[in-house]
Design an enzyme around this catalytic site. Structure first.
Site, PDB file in Angstrom:
ATOM      1  N   GLN A  97      12.011  -0.987  66.717  1.00 30.00           N
ATOM      2  CA  GLN A  97      13.208  -0.170  66.610  1.00 30.00           C
ATOM      3  C   GLN A  97      14.370  -1.091  66.224  1.00 30.00           C
ATOM      4  O   GLN A  97      14.323  -2.299  66.464  1.00 30.00           O
ATOM      5  CB  GLN A  97      13.487   0.534  67.935  1.00 30.00           C
ATOM      6  CG  GLN A  97      12.436   1.550  68.331  1.00 30.00           C
ATOM      7  CD  GLN A  97      12.324   2.686  67.333  1.00 30.00           C
ATOM      8  OE1 GLN A  97      13.316   3.251  66.902  1.00 30.00           O
ATOM      9  NE2 GLN A  97      11.097   3.008  66.942  1.00 30.00           N
TER      10      GLN A  97
ATOM     11  N   GLU B  78      -4.651   0.756  67.292  1.00 31.97           N
ATOM     12  CA  GLU B  78      -3.843   0.126  66.248  1.00 31.97           C
ATOM     13  C   GLU B  78      -4.766  -0.571  65.247  1.00 31.97           C
ATOM     14  O   GLU B  78      -5.771  -1.178  65.634  1.00 31.97           O
ATOM     15  CB  GLU B  78      -2.869  -0.884  66.864  1.00 31.97           C
ATOM     16  CG  GLU B  78      -2.017  -1.651  65.877  1.00 31.97           C
ATOM     17  CD  GLU B  78      -1.196  -0.740  64.975  1.00 31.97           C
ATOM     18  OE1 GLU B  78      -1.403  -0.814  63.749  1.00 31.97           O
ATOM     19  OE2 GLU B  78      -0.377   0.042  65.492  1.00 31.97           O
TER      20      GLU B  78
ATOM     21  N   CYS C  96      11.826   9.291  63.380  1.00 37.09           N
ATOM     22  CA  CYS C  96      13.165   9.182  62.794  1.00 37.09           C
ATOM     23  C   CYS C  96      13.210   9.937  61.465  1.00 37.09           C
ATOM     24  O   CYS C  96      14.153   9.789  60.697  1.00 37.09           O
ATOM     25  CB  CYS C  96      13.559   7.721  62.591  1.00 37.09           C
ATOM     26  SG  CYS C  96      12.509   6.839  61.430  1.00 37.09           S
TER      27      CYS C  96
END
Length: 351
Positions: A177, A227, A308
């Protein structure tokens, strides 16, 4: 006024997909300026900045109210360097202890130019930790020349578990972030939503370096982190291994799944209570296709989605709606003040 515009924008995206939320969207804000601890920009023919919307011209950036004071100072110093290359993508970063980092994403021929020139790298390494190229190699002075060594994990970001800061090991080039202050609000919101569900079992798609993993793990019984990026997983593993024992004792069990989890991980979602995802701008795409073939009772009761990019988020939420999920909680994080952009956290519950 900017919050109202962002709420209206979010509502517009939801309405475009016939999505409804009858509660109140919570507003999270860490301040109106000075939040960014990470800056990504382009150097091209003497300009440092971002591309114009309608052309490939660079808008030169000297001052930016979005930057934290420490990052603004770092940018000011960095701009004084005289570069022997025509173009570069650059990331500047200031870490939790105000340590400086820079990632120089250059063509191989330009990397060689800097290694041979020597003086710029020497000066830069006196100010910051330097990474180069897509493989995030670290330049090392050997006496007569520079060579590139393997990537090095350091603490470049921070998340939160309970009321304790957790140092995240990663690279300057790692995805994080943009703001340390705003990220604390994200961590707190996740824990607030999950703390009322004792014994919750979580599966996380695209865990990265663990920014959302550890806040969820603070209140979950177990978490399976999936991941594909090996460098991100190296950071996640090191953070877990170095997690202070007083925090680890209060945390759930962490399981790490490396590789293409769509093909290799069990598709029996019935063993999980919540899916956690913070997808890229493109959204979830095929990550959750296997949910469609399950009976409703086999699908996890909860889905926590962070984004976002509200356009792709709304599209994904419409798919989840078809599979029995509805919006239970929603928070808008004003992580990019004075711009049209924002972050959204959405908790969905299966009917």
């Amino acid at each position: 006024m900017q919050i109202k515009r962002k709420l209206n924008d979010l509502e517009g995206h939801l309405q475009a997909f016939q999505l409804s939320f009858h509660g109140n969207t919570q507003i999270l804000s860490a301040g109106h300026e000075g939040l960014r601890d990470r800056l990504d920009f382009t150097w091209q023919e003497g300009r440092f900045g971002l591309f114009e919307k309608t052309s490939r011209n660079i808008v030169d950036i000297t001052l930016c109210s979005q930057l934290s004071p420490e990052l603004q100072v770092w940018l000011n110093e960095f701009r004084n360097i005289k570069w022997p290359v025509q173009k570069a993508s650059i990331r500047l970063r200031v870490g939790p202890q105000e340590q400086r980092g820079v990632w120089l994403d250059l063509a191989n021929i330009d990397i060689k130019t800097l290694l041979d020139e020597q003086s710029i790298l020497r000066s830069l390494q006196e100010k910051a930790f330097v990474e180069m190229g897509q493989r995030r190699k670290v330049p090392e002075w050997t006496g007569p020349a520079y060579k590139l060594r393997d990537p090095e994990l350091n603490v470049w970001f921070q998340t939160w578990m309970h009321d304790e800061a957790v140092n995240l090991f990663c690279h300057v080039a790692s995805f994080t972030q943009p703001s340390l202050k705003a990220n604390k609000l994200i961590s707190e919101q996740i824990q607030e939503w999950l703390k009322n569900h004792s014994g919750i079992r979580v599966i996380e798609f695209g865990s990265g370096i663990g920014n959302l993993t550890f806040p969820a793990l603070a209140v979950a019984e177990s978490l399976t982190a999936c991941e594909v990026d090996r460098l991100s997983l190296d950071g996640l593993q090191k953070t877990w291994e170095t997690l202070p024992q007083n925090i680890k004792r209060k945390s759930g069990e962490l399981k790490i799944h490396a590789g293409d989890f769509q093909k290799k991980i069990t598709q029996d979602f019935s063993e999980f209570d919540l899916i956690l995802a913070n997808p890229p701008r493109s959204g979830l795409m095929g990550f959750i296709d296997s949910l469609e073939s399950l009976q409703e009772s086999q699908r996890p009761p909860y889905f926590l989605y962070m984004s976002c990019f509200p356009e792709s988020m709304a599209k994904d939420l419409s798919r989840l709606k078809q599979w029995g999920y509805e919006i239970a909680e929603m928070s808008l994080l004003d992580q990019f003040p004075q711009t049209q952009h924002y972050e959204v956290l959405t908790l969905l519950q299966r009917k």
